[in-house]
Motif scaffolding. Structure first.
Motif, PDB file in Angstrom:
ATOM      1  N   ASN A 110       0.827  -1.211   0.000  1.00 20.77           N
ATOM      2  CA  ASN A 110       0.000   0.000   0.000  1.00 20.77           C
ATOM      3  C   ASN A 110       0.860   1.259   0.000  1.00 20.77           C
ATOM      4  O   ASN A 110       0.488   2.278  -0.577  1.00 20.77           O
ATOM      5  N   GLU A 111       2.016   1.154   0.624  1.00 21.59           N
ATOM      6  CA  GLU A 111       2.925   2.306   0.586  1.00 21.59           C
ATOM      7  C   GLU A 111       3.399   2.540  -0.857  1.00 21.59           C
ATOM      8  O   GLU A 111       3.433   3.673  -1.341  1.00 21.59           O
ATOM      9  N   THR A 112       3.720   1.449  -1.554  1.00 20.65           N
ATOM     10  CA  THR A 112       4.098   1.565  -2.974  1.00 20.65           C
ATOM     11  C   THR A 112       2.978   2.256  -3.757  1.00 20.65           C
ATOM     12  O   THR A 112       3.211   3.174  -4.536  1.00 20.65           O
ATOM     13  N   ARG A 113       1.764   1.822  -3.522  1.00 20.61           N
ATOM     14  CA  ARG A 113       0.613   2.380  -4.254  1.00 20.61           C
ATOM     15  C   ARG A 113       0.486   3.872  -3.970  1.00 20.61           C
ATOM     16  O   ARG A 113       0.271   4.675  -4.879  1.00 20.61           O
ATOM     17  N   ASP A 114       0.633   4.207  -2.714  1.00 20.60           N
ATOM     18  CA  ASP A 114       0.506   5.592  -2.312  1.00 20.60           C
ATOM     19  C   ASP A 114       1.604   6.451  -2.963  1.00 20.60           C
ATOM     20  O   ASP A 114       1.341   7.544  -3.490  1.00 20.60           O
ATOM     21  N   LEU A 115       2.829   5.934  -2.952  1.00 16.80           N
ATOM     22  CA  LEU A 115       3.939   6.677  -3.552  1.00 16.80           C
ATOM     23  C   LEU A 115       3.755   6.839  -5.062  1.00 16.80           C
ATOM     24  O   LEU A 115       4.019   7.891  -5.638  1.00 16.80           O
ATOM     25  N   LEU A 116       3.268   5.774  -5.704  1.00 17.39           N
ATOM     26  CA  LEU A 116       3.058   5.860  -7.156  1.00 17.39           C
ATOM     27  C   LEU A 116       1.946   6.848  -7.500  1.00 17.39           C
ATOM     28  O   LEU A 116       2.008   7.545  -8.509  1.00 17.39           O
ATOM     29  N   ARG A 117       0.933   6.919  -6.648  1.00 16.72           N
ATOM     30  CA  ARG A 117      -0.116   7.937  -6.865  1.00 16.72           C
ATOM     31  C   ARG A 117       0.517   9.324  -6.813  1.00 16.72           C
ATOM     32  O   ARG A 117       0.163  10.213  -7.592  1.00 16.72           O
TER      33      ARG A 117
ATOM     34  N   TYR B 206      -2.251  -0.847 -12.056  1.00 16.74           N
ATOM     35  CA  TYR B 206      -1.467  -1.692 -11.157  1.00 16.74           C
ATOM     36  C   TYR B 206      -1.567  -1.202  -9.706  1.00 16.74           C
ATOM     37  O   TYR B 206      -1.482  -1.993  -8.773  1.00 16.74           O
ATOM     38  N   PHE B 207      -1.727   0.115  -9.548  1.00 19.14           N
ATOM     39  CA  PHE B 207      -1.585   0.625  -8.174  1.00 19.14           C
ATOM     40  C   PHE B 207      -2.680   1.593  -7.739  1.00 19.14           C
ATOM     41  O   PHE B 207      -2.637   2.124  -6.633  1.00 19.14           O
ATOM     42  N   TRP B 208      -3.653   1.854  -8.591  1.00 23.46           N
ATOM     43  CA  TRP B 208      -4.570   2.976  -8.342  1.00 23.46           C
ATOM     44  C   TRP B 208      -5.314   2.901  -7.004  1.00 23.46           C
ATOM     45  O   TRP B 208      -5.456   3.880  -6.299  1.00 23.46           O
ATOM     46  N   GLU B 209      -5.782   1.688  -6.666  1.00 28.11           N
ATOM     47  CA  GLU B 209      -6.551   1.557  -5.425  1.00 28.11           C
ATOM     48  C   GLU B 209      -5.756   0.792  -4.372  1.00 28.11           C
ATOM     49  O   GLU B 209      -5.223  -0.272  -4.647  1.00 28.11           O
ATOM     50  N   PRO B 210      -5.696   1.283  -3.118  1.00 27.60           N
ATOM     51  CA  PRO B 210      -5.022   0.525  -2.059  1.00 27.60           C
ATOM     52  C   PRO B 210      -5.856  -0.681  -1.651  1.00 27.60           C
ATOM     53  O   PRO B 210      -7.058  -0.738  -1.916  1.00 27.60           O
ATOM     54  N   VAL B 211      -5.218  -1.671  -1.009  1.00 30.10           N
ATOM     55  CA  VAL B 211      -5.949  -2.818  -0.460  1.00 30.10           C
ATOM     56  C   VAL B 211      -6.514  -2.390   0.895  1.00 30.10           C
ATOM     57  O   VAL B 211      -5.765  -1.953   1.772  1.00 30.10           O
ATOM     58  N   LYS B 212      -7.830  -2.488   1.031  1.00 29.01           N
ATOM     59  CA  LYS B 212      -8.461  -2.105   2.304  1.00 29.01           C
ATOM     60  C   LYS B 212      -8.358  -3.275   3.278  1.00 29.01           C
ATOM     61  O   LYS B 212      -8.672  -4.405   2.919  1.00 29.01           O
ATOM     62  N   THR B 213      -7.919  -3.014   4.506  1.00 26.24           N
ATOM     63  CA  THR B 213      -7.739  -4.109   5.467  1.00 26.24           C
ATOM     64  C   THR B 213      -8.800  -4.051   6.554  1.00 26.24           C
ATOM     65  O   THR B 213      -8.529  -3.702   7.687  1.00 26.24           O
ATOM     66  N   ASN B 214     -10.033  -4.344   6.190  1.00 31.29           N
ATOM     67  CA  ASN B 214     -11.116  -4.405   7.168  1.00 31.29           C
ATOM     68  C   ASN B 214     -11.710  -5.805   7.165  1.00 31.29           C
ATOM     69  O   ASN B 214     -12.521  -6.137   6.320  1.00 31.29           O
ATOM     70  N   GLY B 215     -11.214  -6.657   8.055  1.00 29.22           N
ATOM     71  CA  GLY B 215     -11.723  -8.018   8.109  1.00 29.22           C
ATOM     72  C   GLY B 215     -10.657  -9.028   7.739  1.00 29.22           C
ATOM     73  O   GLY B 215      -9.464  -8.734   7.786  1.00 29.22           O
ATOM     74  N   ASP B 216     -11.124 -10.226   7.345  1.00 29.99           N
ATOM     75  CA  ASP B 216     -10.208 -11.303   6.983  1.00 29.99           C
ATOM     76  C   ASP B 216      -9.272 -10.835   5.857  1.00 29.99           C
ATOM     77  O   ASP B 216      -9.722 -10.395   4.795  1.00 29.99           O
ATOM     78  N   LEU B 217      -7.961 -10.939   6.097  1.00 28.01           N
ATOM     79  CA  LEU B 217      -7.004 -10.341   5.164  1.00 28.01           C
ATOM     80  C   LEU B 217      -7.007 -11.005   3.792  1.00 28.01           C
ATOM     81  O   LEU B 217      -6.887 -10.335   2.767  1.00 28.01           O
ATOM     82  N   MET B 218      -7.164 -12.331   3.746  1.00 34.64           N
ATOM     83  CA  MET B 218      -7.194 -13.020   2.454  1.00 34.64           C
ATOM     84  C   MET B 218      -8.426 -12.587   1.657  1.00 34.64           C
ATOM     85  O   MET B 218      -8.371 -12.436   0.441  1.00 34.64           O
ATOM     86  N   GLU B 219      -9.510 -12.373   2.375  1.00 33.18           N
ATOM     87  CA  GLU B 219     -10.722 -11.901   1.700  1.00 33.18           C
ATOM     88  C   GLU B 219     -10.521 -10.467   1.207  1.00 33.18           C
ATOM     89  O   GLU B 219     -10.963 -10.096   0.116  1.00 33.18           O
ATOM     90  N   CYS B 220      -9.834  -9.665   2.022  1.00 30.83           N
ATOM     91  CA  CYS B 220      -9.550  -8.276   1.619  1.00 30.83           C
ATOM     92  C   CYS B 220      -8.723  -8.249   0.340  1.00 30.83           C
ATOM     93  O   CYS B 220      -8.992  -7.467  -0.580  1.00 30.83           O
ATOM     94  N   LEU B 221      -7.718  -9.142   0.285  1.00 29.78           N
ATOM     95  CA  LEU B 221      -6.886  -9.214  -0.923  1.00 29.78           C
ATOM     96  C   LEU B 221      -7.730  -9.613  -2.123  1.00 29.78           C
ATOM     97  O   LEU B 221      -7.659  -8.997  -3.187  1.00 29.78           O
ATOM     98  N   ALA B 222      -8.530 -10.665  -1.926  1.00 30.06           N
ATOM     99  CA  ALA B 222      -9.377 -11.147  -3.026  1.00 30.06           C
ATOM    100  C   ALA B 222     -10.266 -10.021  -3.541  1.00 30.06           C
ATOM    101  O   ALA B 222     -10.369  -9.777  -4.751  1.00 30.06           O
ATOM    102  N   ARG B 223     -10.895  -9.301  -2.615  1.00 29.46           N
ATOM    103  CA  ARG B 223     -11.839  -8.254  -3.012  1.00 29.46           C
ATOM    104  C   ARG B 223     -11.113  -7.113  -3.730  1.00 29.46           C
ATOM    105  O   ARG B 223     -11.515  -6.674  -4.803  1.00 29.46           O
ATOM    106  N   SER B 224     -10.028  -6.652  -3.150  1.00 26.21           N
ATOM    107  CA  SER B 224      -9.306  -5.518  -3.737  1.00 26.21           C
ATOM    108  C   SER B 224      -8.801  -5.839  -5.133  1.00 26.21           C
ATOM    109  O   SER B 224      -8.908  -5.029  -6.048  1.00 26.21           O
TER     110      SER B 224
END
Lengths: 259, 374
Positions: B167-174, B265-283
């Motif tokens: 997410n830091e990479t994504r933020d920096l690329l933005r 590749y980087f526009w949206e950060p991965v939101k970490t609210n809940g099960d992390l594997m599910e968060c990855l899948a959703r993002s």
């Protein structure tokens, strides 16, 4: 004011010299290995025809495939814009242009001022181009300038299934061996070219008036087939091969005025 | 060397100094084929994820023997490099059902390139909650396989950390892209593309460090003022910054894109609210879409439109690699929607390799003349 437009294409080079709004002279030469030399040869010939010297030309614009290597040009503009400009000068009502050149083919849409509004080009493929016609003329042993006329004698089209220049050549050879008249083979070849360029025209949409420019414009066999497909009679200039150079010269006039 | 020069160097070759350094420490590198594969899971396993690209390939005699004429020149070029041994540094590859071409590439890669570890992810073509659950399960299988193959344990803590790093990479690329949003952009499109391509070829911690340095360096630059029209590029995969260079050489500036080696590749950060594997899948499923997702053509149009407004775009170049059925189909719809909004669009067909530069120049030149003066 005297200006010049130089179109260095893949197979031929053309120069048009304008005095104000009037075409003073033009030339068409075969492209050599050296684009700069082709441009010079074409321009020298046009200068001779106009009976003026190089110093009389106030502004020059180069176009075509070799446009960036014309040493004496003030600027260069793509052939797409130049064909639209040239066609608009010859036929102010034109809205769709089909330029069939030596090694590529373009469908161009323009507005009432000759400005391009959309275009499509064929890619890396000789089908529908001057080179394709040359190859076919060579296979059949008929002078290039006669293939259009010869094809009109055909009672029917021989089936050329491939629009690929390489495969179509072998198809033509085998048809010839099996005794199919040359006129019918040529008619089939022209049909294949027409199908190909019609698809290109459909990509930009066809609106009247319709103009065909470029060297293939001299092949009446192709013109007839394209006319049948498009359903519009194309407007043809006396010398379709110089439309690009003419457009470049018209741009030269405009740009020179703007200073 | 400045950070920008370092990133630019990384983008120019397949193996790069970061790869050599990582290998010298005896740590594994796994190649991946598509931006829908979560790098975080590989990262959490202590693996350096490396996105497979084809930069530098000029001819494909070996790959031609394995691929059908209808396979695109991008996968053809990737396979060629792999068969030549350019990807010898990989300890594994992860692929997915991006498109039929990538699938075929994976089949051949597995048998002929023989990278030790390989895994194939089934990524849903939809983005609803049912698809998210499916993808979460797929990722769990992937994670378990990685743990077994590399003898590591991927903890929740390490996934959390990996998401934070990415997410830091994504933020920096933005932030990098924001520098291009200005009236006088601080970066050319070619430079920006080099930066994003390097993101997928550098270990993320090192990359983030480089990006921070870059933002500082570039912040001191004078903006590019006389730059001609502002363009956006989108369509089939572009992993070669020289392609953007060819476009800009015609007298324009590429200021944004909708590319998978680009903003998508980087526009949206991965939101970490809940099960992390599910968060990855959703993002990952819901990130700005590739036309491989079957239900969201409208989103591509919306994303393009937003980019056009945000970056003050004068024209869009939509390039499709020949035989790319996904972008081929999308083009027609996109063309219609952009036409309705009077956004000029140039559609170009191309092969992966930049050998058609002359034709590309003519098309871009004519497009610039069309949207510009005269």
């Amino acid at each position: 004011m005297i200006v010049a437009g130089v179109d260095v294409g893949s197979l031929s080079g053309e120069t048009v010299i304008l005095r104000d709004d009037e075409i003073l002279s033009y030339s068409i030469v075969r492209t050599g290995a050296d684009s700069a030399l082709t441009a010079k040869k074409a321009t020298d010939e046009a200068l001779k025809n106009a009976n003026i010297s190089f110093e009389d030309i106030e502004y020059t614009i180069a176009t075509g495939y070799g446009r960036v290597i014309v040493p004496f040009a003030n600027e260069n503009i793509t052939e797409i814009s130049c064909h639209a400009k040239g066609a608009n000068y010859l036929f102010p009502t034109v809205r769709t242009i089909l330029d069939m050149g030596g090694q590529d083919c373009k469908a161009i849409r323009c507005n009432e001022t000759g400005k391009v509004t959309n275009f499509a080009m064929n890619d890396k493929c000789a089908a529908g181009t001057g080179r394709f016609c040359e190859v076919m003329a060579d296979v059949l042993g008929i002078p290039l300038e006669d293939i259009g006329k010869t094809s009109l004698e055909a009672k029917k089209d021989a089936m050329i299934s491939s629009a690929c220049a390489v495969f179509a050549k072998s198809e033509a050879v085998s048809l010839l061996r099996s005794g199919v008249p040359k006129s019918e083979i040529l008619s089939g070849v022209h049909e294949a070219i027409a199908s190909r360029v019609f698809a290109l025209l459909q990509r930009v949409g066809i609106e009247g008036d319709f103009v065909i420019s470029g060297g293939i414009g001299k092949n009446i066999g192709v013109i007839k087939k394209v006319t049948e497909k498009v359903g519009l009679k194309p407007l043809m200039s006396e010398e379709p091969q110089i439309v690009g150079a003419l457009g470049a010269a018209l741009f030269a006039k405009e740009r020179y005025k703007k200073g | 060397m400045t950070s920008l020069e370092e990133l630019s160097e990384i983008s120019k070759t397949i193996a790069n100094p970061a790869v050599d350094k990582w290998k010298a420490q005896g740590k594994p590198i796994v190649g991946f084929f598509c931006s829908y594969i979560p790098e975080e899971i590989l990262h959490a396993a202590g693996i350096f994820p490396y996105r497979i690209k084809a930069k530098g390939c000029t001819n494909t005699p070996a790959a031609d023997a394995f691929l059908a004429p209808v396979n695109c020149s991008f996968v053809r070029s990737c396979l060629e490099l792999a068969l030549e041994g350019s990807y010898g540094f990989l300890d594994g590859v992860v692929s997915m059902n991006s498109c039929e071409h990538i699938r075929r590439l994976y089949d051949i890669w597995k048998r002929k390139v023989k990278t030790p570890y390989s895994h194939f992810l089934c990524v849903p073509h939809k983005t609803d909650e049912e698809a998210v659950n499916w993808y979460r399960d797929e990722l769990a299988i992937f994670k378990a396989g990685l743990e077994k193959a590399f003898g590591v344990s991927i903890t929740e803590e390490s996934i959390r950390n990996s998401i934070a790093v990415h997410n830091e990479t994504r933020d920096l690329l933005r932030k990098v892209y924001e520098l291009r949003q200005r009236e006088t952009p601080l970066l050319t499109g070619k430079e920006a593309h080099e930066i994003v391509v390097a993101a997928m070829a550098t270990p993320k911690e090192d990359y983030n460090r480089l990006l921070k340095g870059l933002l500082e360096e570039v912040g001191k630059r004078e903006g590019i003022s006389a730059h001609g029209p502002r363009l956006m590029v989108m369509g089939s995969v572009i992993d070669d910054p020289d392609y953007i260079g060819i476009i800009e050489d015609m007298g324009c500036l590429v200021v944004t894109d909708a590319l998978c080696f680009g903003s998508r590749y980087f526009w949206e950060p991965v939101k970490t609210n809940g099960d992390l594997m599910e968060c990855l899948a959703r993002s990952y499923l819901k990130r700005p879409v590739c036309p491989r997702m079957s239900e969201d053509i409208g989103q591509i149009v919306t994303y393009t439109k937003e980019m056009v407004e945000k970056f003050n775009i004068d024209g869009v170049i939509m390039e499709r690699i020949r035989c790319c059925d996904l972008w081929g189909g999308t083009t027609l719809i996109l063309q219609k929607r952009l036409d309705e909004r009077n956004i000029p669009l140039l559609v170009v067909d191309r092969e992966y390799m930049t050998s058609g530069a002359g034709q590309m120049s003519t098309r871009v030149g004519a497009f610039l003349e069309m949207i510009g003066r005269g």
